[in-house]
Design an enzyme around this catalytic site. Structure first.
Site, PDB file in Angstrom:
ATOM      1  N   GLU A   1       0.837  -1.212   0.000  1.00 32.00           N
ATOM      2  CA  GLU A   1       0.000   0.000   0.000  1.00 32.00           C
ATOM      3  C   GLU A   1       0.867   1.256   0.000  1.00 32.00           C
ATOM      4  OE1 GLU A   1      -0.210  -2.616   1.959  1.00 32.00           O
ATOM      5  OE2 GLU A   1      -2.272  -3.054   2.562  1.00 32.00           O
TER       6      GLU A   1
ATOM      7  N   CYS B   1      -0.639   1.106   7.448  1.00 32.95           N
ATOM      8  CA  CYS B   1      -1.152   1.422   6.106  1.00 32.95           C
ATOM      9  C   CYS B   1      -2.574   1.968   6.164  1.00 32.95           C
ATOM     10  CB  CYS B   1      -1.059   0.199   5.198  1.00 32.95           C
ATOM     11  SG  CYS B   1       0.640  -0.074   4.663  1.00 32.95           S
TER      12      CYS B   1
HETATM   13  N1  THU Z   1       2.219  -6.527   3.960  1.00 35.84           N
HETATM   14  C1  THU Z   1       1.804  -5.648   3.001  1.00 35.84           C
HETATM   15  O1  THU Z   1       2.539  -5.317   2.069  1.00 35.84           O
HETATM   16  N2  THU Z   1       0.549  -5.137   3.113  1.00 35.84           N
HETATM   17  C2  THU Z   1      -0.356  -5.511   4.049  1.00 35.84           C
HETATM   18  O2  THU Z   1      -1.477  -5.006   4.041  1.00 35.84           O
HETATM   19  C3  THU Z   1      -0.006  -6.519   5.054  1.00 35.84           C
HETATM   20  C4  THU Z   1       1.430  -6.912   5.099  1.00 35.84           C
HETATM   21  C5  THU Z   1       3.552  -7.127   3.809  1.00 35.84           C
HETATM   22  C6  THU Z   1       4.596  -6.654   4.775  1.00 35.84           C
HETATM   23  C7  THU Z   1       5.590  -7.808   4.741  1.00 35.84           C
HETATM   24  O3  THU Z   1       6.476  -7.617   3.634  1.00 35.84           O
HETATM   25  C8  THU Z   1       4.727  -9.021   4.454  1.00 35.84           C
HETATM   26  O4  THU Z   1       3.484  -8.532   3.978  1.00 35.84           O
HETATM   27  C9  THU Z   1       4.470  -9.907   5.679  1.00 35.84           C
HETATM   28  O5  THU Z   1       4.001  -9.163   6.735  1.00 35.84           O
END
Ligand code: THU
Length: 129
Positions: free
Chosen positions: A52, A86
């Protein structure tokens, strides 16, 4: 291409060698243009960034500041909700009724409004701006 499909496509580019959890995000801005982002992890774990955050950065870099709709997708049993940080980042550019679509690779899609995801959000109004 739908917003969920855009998120699905960019998810392929995620850099997630540490968690193994690839995430894609797509934002439709006020102009109708779509901005995408994926998570970018780092050997120094706290420096990793969420999908995000990448999509928001692309939108702002393009000169836009109004989010109309959001999609997030991951390969999970149930749809992934944006993390707390986020939610705050999205709220900066959203309205309470902005729709967030949360999808799995297998095709489940859940929707929620920003107000549902982040009730009583801290906002610029609290700063008097
Ligand atoms: N992550 C995201 O990119 N967006 C989300 O809404 C939840 C978590 C990513 C962060 C990390 O790289 C991986 O997912 C595991 O937490």
């Amino acid at each position: 291409m739908s917003l969920v499909e855009a998120a699905r496509a960019v998810r392929e580019n995620a850099h997630a060698p540490y968690s193994g959890f690839k995430v894609g995000a797509a934002i439709r801005a006020a102009s109708g243009r779509v901005y995408v982002g994926c998570n970018v992890e780092n050997a120094s774990y706290p420096e990793g960034t969420c999908a995000e955050a990448g999509a928001i950065a692309a939108m702002v870099a393009a000169g836009e500041t109004e989010i109309v709709e959001v999609a997030v997708i991951a390969d999970a049993e149930r749809p992934v909700t944006p993390c707390g940080g986020c939610r705050q980042r999205l709220a900066e550019f959203s309205r309470p009724d902005t729709t967030v679509r949360m999808a799995t690779l297998s095709g489940t899609v859940e929707t929620a409004s920003m107000a549902e995801l982040l009730p009583r959000a801290f906002a610029r109004s609290h700063l008097g701006r």
